[in-house]
Scaffold this motif. Structure first.
Motif, short mmCIF file in Angstrom:
data_model
loop_
_atom_site.label_atom_id
_atom_site.label_comp_id
_atom_site.label_asym_id
_atom_site.label_seq_id
_atom_site.Cartn_x
_atom_site.Cartn_y
_atom_site.Cartn_z
N VAL A 93 -20.75 -42.21 6.05
CA VAL A 93 -20.23 -41.48 7.08
C VAL A 93 -19.24 -41.79 8.45
O VAL A 93 -18.69 -41.55 9.44
N TRP A 95 -15.79 -40.83 6.89
CA TRP A 95 -16.18 -39.20 7.90
C TRP A 95 -15.44 -39.27 8.27
O TRP A 95 -14.15 -38.58 8.95
N HIS A 96 -16.15 -39.65 9.21
CA HIS A 96 -16.29 -39.54 11.19
C HIS A 96 -14.53 -40.12 11.29
O HIS A 96 -13.30 -40.10 12.07
#
Length: 165
Positions: free
Chosen positions: A100, A103-104
């Motif tokens: 996560v 990705w961000h």
């Protein structure tokens, strides 16, 4: 590769080099300010950037050595196979979290190429500083996977020297 790096990982060398840069720049800033009566604002900013990068390499080093903070008392009470399963489950959750963040972090850094945020004193695009987030978490994920594989091959739990006390 370690034999070419004096028995150390690339992350250890990069972290050590970056911390040496931090100490050298801040030391020079102190000497310049109090010894010569001059101040260089860019020194503090560059040392801050190097410190942030060295901290992320420290995370990777801790992951590679399986030395991250964890509550390990309950692990001692489990049989060896259950201990491996619990550690694997915890590492899988950690990898999901890393995915996560990667990705961000990736999309955040890509947006900084499109809409640059320029440093006041050095004039550089801060994307080069922020890029350590996806890079660091990617390196950390690779090291976590290596530790998981090694743990299942050897059947040993975390390399925590305090376990068993």
């Amino acid at each position: 590769m370690r034999k070419y790096l004096g028995g150390r990982t690339p992350e250890e060398w990069l972290g050590a080099i970056l911390m040496t840069i931090v100490v050298a720049l801040l030391g020079f800033q102190v000497v310049a300010r109090f010894g010569m009566g001059r101040s260089y604002s860019w020194l503090e900013e560059v040392s801050r950037f190097a410190f942030v990068w060295s901290v992320y390499f420290g995370f990777v080093i801790a992951a590679e050595a399986d030395r991250h903070i964890r509550v390990s008392l309950h692990l001692e009470l489990l049989p060896p196979k259950a201990r491996l399963v619990m550690l694997t489950l915890a590492d899988l959750i950690w990898l999901v979290f890393n995915a996560v963040v990667i990705w961000h972090g990736y999309w955040f850094t890509m947006s900084m190429f499109e809409f640059p945020y320029i440093s006041q004193t050095t004039g550089i695009n801060l994307v080069w500083v922020q890029m350590i987030v996806p890079i660091g978490f990617t390196f950390m994920s690779v090291r976590i996977l290596q530790v998981m594989i090694k743990r299942w091959r050897t059947g040993q739990g975390p390399a925590d020297a305090r376990m068993g006390e």
